[in-house]
Design an enzyme around this catalytic site. Structure first.
Site, short mmCIF file in Angstrom:
data_model
loop_
_atom_site.label_atom_id
_atom_site.label_comp_id
_atom_site.label_asym_id
_atom_site.label_seq_id
_atom_site.Cartn_x
_atom_site.Cartn_y
_atom_site.Cartn_z
N ASP A 263 0.84 -1.20 0.00
CA ASP A 263 0.00 0.00 0.00
C ASP A 263 0.89 1.26 0.00
O ASP A 263 0.61 2.22 -0.72
CB ASP A 263 -0.91 -0.05 1.25
N LYS A 267 1.40 4.28 -2.98
CA LYS A 267 1.37 5.74 -2.73
C LYS A 267 2.65 6.39 -3.26
O LYS A 267 2.62 7.49 -3.82
CB LYS A 267 1.19 6.01 -1.24
#
Ligand SMILES: NC(=O)c1ccc[n+]([C@@H]2O[C@H](COP(=O)([O-])OP(=O)(O)OC[C@H]3O[C@@H](n4cnc5c(N)ncnc54)[C@H](OP(=O)(O)O)[C@@H]3O)[C@@H](O)[C@H]2O)c1
Length: 405
Positions: A263, A267
């Site tokens: 994750d 980003k």
């Protein structure tokens, strides 16, 4: 007049200037006559700017966003902006309304009047012939929904989303998406994909657009991992902290989704591409926290066996402490395209070492901000702040389309 028609993607077939400067005639397809009239009226403050909205994914974030929009609809109308949620879709059902869905009643209406979900029909319904502008808000984490953005943007539908999948997918797809928006004059807004409601992407854009050069960006991009390492001080085992965080709902249902570091890598890709880099996921060096032996097993086995790795984590912490350091899970991308994600030892006085429990922090080191870098910090997850970030993108879109807020 023509700017307003252009923003609403209306094709003008012919124009004729009258004898008076107050008179101009134009021809548009009769199918879009109502839409054209509304667009022109809105541009001259004769009627509100109207936006037809479809929301996909009324889950944790989407549900709160609907509440937030509902609470502001009347105030925004008084400012000449008419936000009409005309479609709501889950993974199974969708609710379509001709005028606008009552946002206090949508769960019941979806239950009683919903129909099987069909995203083609959903988009066609939202893009009504008589409303100048359409936006689809994707509040899912679904790659299947993200795969529609390109087509929606190309056909005149603006897209707003906190879903990271499109921007961190394959680079050619990402470029095609941006190109579709550019060619069609549509807007694609995704501030909430990094740092939820924090102005992370906008700050980066403002720096670049005003001529600053980014040297590198680093930060703590996961509220969950920030929490785990803020609490992990040696008084409690790492597995017990993970277990309690899962119970409190601070982690994903399967904590490996947080611990894998993917994750954070997504980003970083989003920020890297925003910096102009041609990064792919495979370019990011990710050092995840899921022990290899527990990578493919069931969730139950993972939770049961995690304590086997407590000693290794405790050793790393003790080692760091002996040097006056702390452990933090940091992502970093630099102007040369080097991107890393992993556990890092930082001085106990470092800005990243002293955050509130689940805060995100992003540090921009640039030509202007070199001795004293620019820092954006605050809650980087949670339904209220994330929905607020998506809502501000929606209002930014409305302003781009001519609303004066
Ligand atoms: N939660 C946060 O704090 C936070 C922070 C920053 C960013 N985000 C991002 O915001 C997005 C939403 O997160 P969330 O926590 O609200 O997720 P969530 O609670 O799991 O909600 C997801 C929603 O999407 C719907 N959905 C899933 N797949 C779908 C599909 N193929 N077609 C249509 N609808 C679909 C689900 O419907 P069903 O109920 O039918 O499955 C549900 O309504 C994610 O991209 C997440 O990464 C969240």
């Amino acid at each position: 007049v023509f700017n307003a028609l252009g923003d609403a993607a209306i094709n003008v077939r012919a124009i004729a200037q009258g004898a008076s400067e107050r008179n101009i005639s134009l021809v548009v397809d009769s199918k879009v006559a109502a839409k054209a009239l509304r667009a022109v009226h809105a541009a001259f403050y004769l009627s509100p700017n109207t936006l037809s909205i479809g929301l996909i994914g009324p889950g944790t974030v989407g549900r709160v966003l609907l509440e937030q929009i509902g609470s502001q609809v009347e105030r925004l109308k008084s400012l000449n902006l008419d936000l009409r949620v005309r479609g709501i879709a889950t993974s199974k059902r969708m609710l379509l309304a001709q005028t606008a869905i009552d946002l206090d009643e949508w769960p019941r209406l979806l239950e009683e009047n919903g129909e099987p979900v069909d995203l083609e029909k959903f988009a066609a319904h939202c893009q009504a012939d008589y409303i100048p502008h359409t936006a689809i808000i994707d509040c899912t984490a679904s790659p299947e929904v993200a795969a529609h953005y390109r087509e929606w943007l190309a056909r005149g539908i603006h897209v707003v989303t906190p879903n990271k999948k499109a921007n961190s997918g394959a680079l050619p797809d990402y470029r095609a998406l941006k190109e579709a928006a550019r060619a069609a004059g549509t807007h694609y807004l995704y501030e909430a994909t990094v740092g939820a409601g924090l102005p992370v992407i906008h700050t980066l854009r403002d720096l670049r657009e005003t001529g600053d050069d980014i040297t590198h960006i680093e930060g703590i991009f996961s509220g969950t991992l920030a929490y785990l390492f803020n609490v992990f001080d040696g008084t409690e085992s790492f597995s017990s902290i993970v277990y309690k965080a899962k119970q409190k709902g601070f982690t994903e249902p399967d904590p490996r989704d947080d611990l894998s570091g993917m994750d954070v890598a997504r980003k970083l890709i989003i920020l890297g591409r925003e910096m102009g880099l041609t990064l792919e996921m495979s370019d990011v060096e990710v050092k995840g926290l899921v022990p290899e032996a527990l990578d493919g097993c069931s969730l139950e086995e993972f939770m049961r066996r995690l304590p086997e790795f407590d000693a290794t984590m405790a050793e790393q912490l003790a080692d760091a402490k002996r040097s006056g350091q702390v452990l933090r899970y940091v992502g970093r991308v630099d102007a040369q395209g080097k991107a890393t994600v992993g556990l890092t030892r930082l001085d106990a006085k470092h800005a990243f070492a002293n955050l509130a429990l689940t805060d995100n922090v992003v540090r921009y080191v640039t030509r202007r901000y070199c001795d004293n870098p620019l820092i954006v910090q605050g809650p980087g997850a949670g339904p209220e702040v994330t929905a607020g970030g998506v809502f501000s993108d929606l209002l930014r879109l409305s302003a781009y389309l001519g609303a004066h807020l």
